[in-house]
Design an enzyme around this catalytic site. Structure first.
Site, PDB file in Angstrom:
ATOM      1  N   CYS A  20     -10.276  23.091 -20.137  1.00 56.85           N
ATOM      2  CA  CYS A  20     -10.664  24.171 -21.043  1.00 56.85           C
ATOM      3  C   CYS A  20      -9.698  24.217 -22.223  1.00 56.85           C
ATOM      4  O   CYS A  20      -8.694  23.497 -22.264  1.00 56.85           O
ATOM      5  CB  CYS A  20     -10.649  25.521 -20.312  1.00 56.85           C
ATOM      6  SG  CYS A  20      -9.032  25.935 -19.619  1.00 56.85           S
ATOM      7  N   ASP A 482      12.378  11.022  14.380  1.00 58.36           N
ATOM      8  CA  ASP A 482      11.348  11.925  14.856  1.00 58.36           C
ATOM      9  C   ASP A 482      10.958  11.460  16.260  1.00 58.36           C
ATOM     10  O   ASP A 482      11.251  10.335  16.657  1.00 58.36           O
ATOM     11  CB  ASP A 482      10.152  11.880  13.899  1.00 58.36           C
ATOM     12  CG  ASP A 482       8.942  12.602  14.452  1.00 58.36           C
ATOM     13  OD1 ASP A 482       9.084  13.776  14.823  1.00 58.36           O
ATOM     14  OD2 ASP A 482       7.870  11.968  14.540  1.00 58.36           O
TER      15      ASP A 482
END
Length: 785
Positions: A20, A482
């Site tokens: 826009c 992890d």
């Protein structure tokens, strides 16, 4: 705003994401703040900005990105001819960076190429013109790159025949014999060497001089010309063959020619990883037509959605998913894994891998540059052309090296003349300084090692993001892992379900399965296996790092970790004893919660990955501490750590907790690597000194990592750190020898300790020694387990 000069340059900048007029206004404001911008006009409809002023492209792109939009850039690689030393790479970068469409340039002497980030309107012709003004030339594809080596071979033979008498004469001098040809014979041999074979040095040296710079070619041209012209003058003045220096000019050119020839071959060997990867893709494919017949077509004609038939022993022509058949697939060339991977319907397969013992039908999901093979090759190429931090020091030295050498040669010439030596001795000594100082080894030292290290890693299943990643990995002293999907298989199974008093076990299992039906978490797959076909819960919502919630049979339920249990104000109650027992076994716990009550406890078991214990042992034997950071229950994390030999373990961590823990370790002075595979690990991977992602993990984790393991083998973690250390050692050795030859050789030559011919041989030897070290690194392999 000040009046705009008539000759102010104007740039058109494409911008993505504007929808826009407000978007355009926001971009305009950002651009006008950039120093050097005189005027900016942005049109959202055409998605372009018209900018007047002298602001550099990186500043403009940065302003657009800061405003929340994107400038579409593409990455290209250009082959460059004429680079001969470290300072050449800097001049190539400056020449290409001066083009208005170029955002970033990285030139590599070892790869004889430059990698550019450019706007869509970039023209290779403009790059060629910019390079030619600086004394370099644009080169075409791989076939053209190999052509010089083939065409130079006969010329090298002719040069060797012309120079051989001078080499024999020098050998005679070493034994006190005069085996040198007569003076006029020396001139007859040296003249074609100087004029024909020395022409390349004159062309490149003059181009560098016109550009106001110096390079190795200029040093060779000046040194050999001085020795040749001095010898010609002495010959015409009546000197015999005993007091001429034709051998100096001829042997220097011969040694440099030979050195360049061998350099090109060695460079191609160190950079062969990319060519080897791309060569895996087959040229032909068997497409399955709608009527069930097979047709052979070029592989590049395949499109996503096509059905392709792969027979036993054939390479897979595109990324896809198996729809029919079963086969063992050899993925060694892509992942480094020697054992075949079993592929069944629903499994993904990659371009270039080999179906060994069965016929497969697959539906194409990616072709061309979108395949996993092409993406890996692109990442390897980008990493090989990247610049190690230590290279910045080499670049700064190279920028002043050639002018400094010319000054030293001039001082040497003047010093010998002032000391009373004859012009002949002074000129020969200055020539020796020019020849021994050629900085080609210095320019090759770092990039050749990086190319070799990255290529060796790719062959072993290690994808290194860039040269800085290698340097980071070489300094690691602590590795944090992890748990799920990294040290474990990531395929948990439901091992136990404990309902609270008054809760039916079947209902609890069904409720948990429905809550997880909308999740991609490994625990969701375990529940799907335990109760297939469960309908998703209503109002499903994921709670990152904690669990999920939703509505089942009109009841608002949640399923998650002990942290979620505490957040909901619930207590284990009568399930506390079962939770302690399951956690002690190292199992992952999940709680089914309603309001402030725990309805059930689910325990999941996930087997450690093969090689996890060996990986930890290898790290510890190398003096590297290990740590387990998990979102799982602390007791489960501690149990797995004890089983694998990990020294410390912390559980119950959210993604931000892992990142904070990594940050705290870094602030405490630790060099930390984080190894993970999921979205939850991405913040910690980014926060670590070196993030290492499992290639089977999420794209987010891989993007945040410095090193990606192309197969889920924890033993590749110590291998990656070992490769980084080997690369750092190679760089250090290369820089030592490069600096040693120059820093020791220049004063020795200046004080008359080297003849020009010996200086030329030493200079060529330094380059070959550097490339020999790189070739030795390219043969690196992970240790066997």
């Amino acid at each position: 705003m000040a009046a705009m000069p008539d000759d102010a340059p104007t740039r058109l900048l494409p911008i993505e994401g504007m929808t826009c007029a407000a978007c355009a206004a926001r971009v305009e404001r950002a651009l006008r703040k950039v120093p050097g911008v005189l005027e900016a006009s942005v049109n959202a409809a055409t998605e372009r900005a018209e900018i007047s002023g002298s602001a550099p492209l990186p500043a403009l792109v940065g302003a657009v990105r800061q405003a929340g939009y994107e400038v579409p850039l593409r990455r290209i690689t250009l082959g460059i001819e004429g680079m001969s030393c470290a300072s050449c790479a800097g001049r190539v970068e400056r020449a290409l960076a001066s083009l208005p469409e170029v955002m970033e340039v990285r030139a590599s002497l070892a790869a004889e190429a430059a990698t550019l980030s450019v706007l869509p309107g970039f023209r290779p012709e403009a790059a060629a013109e910019a390079l030619e003004r600086t004394g370099y030339r644009l080169r075409g594809g791989a076939a053209e790159a190999r052509a010089p080596e083939r065409s130079e071979a006969p010329w090298l033979v002719a040069l060797s025949l012309l120079a051989a008498p001078f080499l024999v004469g020098m050998a005679g001098m070493a034994f006190g014999q005069h085996w040198m040809p007569p003076g006029w014979a020396q001139a007859a041999l040296a003249t074609p060497i100087q004029i024909v074979f020395g022409a390349r040095f004159y062309r490149a040296g003059l181009a560098a001089a016109r550009a106001g710079a110096g390079n190795m070619d200029l040093l060779v041209a000046l040194g050999t010309s001085a020795a040749y012209l001095l010898s010609l003058y002495l010959l015409l003045a009546g000197h015999d063959g005993h007091h001429l220096y034709f051998e100096a000019s001829s042997l220097v050119i011969a040694f440099v020619w030979l050195g360049r020839f061998l350099e090109r071959r060695a460079k191609r060997a160190t950079g062969a990883a990319i060519a080897a990867l791309l060569a895996l893709a087959p040229r032909e494919a068997r497409r399955l037509r709608d009527d069930g017949r097979e047709e052979e077509i070029p592989a590049e004609f395949l499109r996503p959605g096509d059905l392709v038939v792969v027979r036993p022993g054939e390479r897979i022509p595109a990324d896809g998913v198996v729809t029919e058949g079963r086969a063992g697939v050899d993925e060694a060339a892509l992942t480094g894994e020697s054992r075949p991977a079993e592929k069944n319907p629903g499994d993904a397969v990659a371009t270039g891998t080999i179906a060994l013992d069965g016929r497969l039908v697959l539906r194409v999901t990616a072709v061309g540059g979108e395949t996993r093979l092409a993406r890996v090759a692109a990442l390897v190429e980008a990493a090989q052309s990247s610049r190690a931090p230590v290279q910045k020091l080499v670049d700064r030295i190279s920028a002043v090296f050639v002018p400094l050498v010319l000054a030293v040669a001039a001082v040497t010439l003047a010093g010998w003349l002032l000391a009373g030596a004859g012009a002949e001795r002074a000129i020969v000594t200055a020539v020796s300084v020019l020849v021994i100082a050629c900085p080609c080894a210095l320019g090759l030292a770092t990039p050749a090692a990086v190319m070799a290290g990255v290529g060796a890693g790719a062959r072993a299943g290690l994808l290194v993001r860039d040269a800085e990643a290698l340097e980071r990995a070489a300094r690691i002293r602590l590795v944090a892992f992890d748990k799920t999907g990294t040290l474990t298989e990531g395929r948990p199974r439901l091992s136990a379900l404990h309902p609270a008093p008054g809760v039916e076990r079947a209902w609890a299992l069904a409720a948990a399965a429905r809550l997880q039906a909308g999740s991609e978490h490994p625990l969701a797959r375990a529940l799907a296996e335990a109760l297939p076909g469960a309908a998703p819960a209503e109002a499903f919502r994921a709670l990152p790092g904690r669990g999920v919630e939703g509505v089942v049979d009109g009841r608002a339920l949640a399923l998650g970790s002990s942290r979620l249990l505490a957040e909901r104000g619930a207590a284990p109650g009568p399930l506390a004893h079962a939770a302690e027992a399951e956690a002690a076994l190292g199992r992952t716990l999940a709680w089914l919660i309603e309001g402030g009550r725990a309805l059930a406890l689910l325990a999941f078991e996930d087997a450690p990955r093969e090689g996890a214990a060996e990986a930890v042992a290898a790290l510890r034997s190398g003096g590297i501490r290990t740590l387990l950071l998990s979102g799982d229950h602390p007791a489960a994390a501690r149990a797995l750590a004890a089983r694998l030999g990990i020294e410390e373990a912390e559980g119950g961590l959210l993604p931000e907790d892992k990142a904070a823990r990594i940050g705290a370790l870094a602030r405490a002075g630790h060099r930390v690597a984080m190894v993970g595979d999921g979205v939850n690990d991405a913040p910690a991977l980014a926060a670590a000194d070196c993030g290492i992602a499992m290639g089977t993990g999420t794209d987010v984790a891989i993007a945040a990592a410095h090193v990606t393991l192309l197969r889920p083998d924890p033993r590749l973690v110590p291998a990656a750190l070992g490769l980084a250390r080997a690369t750092r050692r190679t760089i250090a050795r290369n820089l030592f020898w490069a600096f040693c030859f120059n820093t020791v050789g220049i004063p020795v030559a200046a004080f008359g300790g080297l003849s020009p011919a010996v200086a030329g041989a030493a200079m060529a030897a330094s380059s070959l020694m550097v490339l020999g070290n790189a070739l030795a690194l390219s043969r690196w392999r992970p240790r066997p387990w």
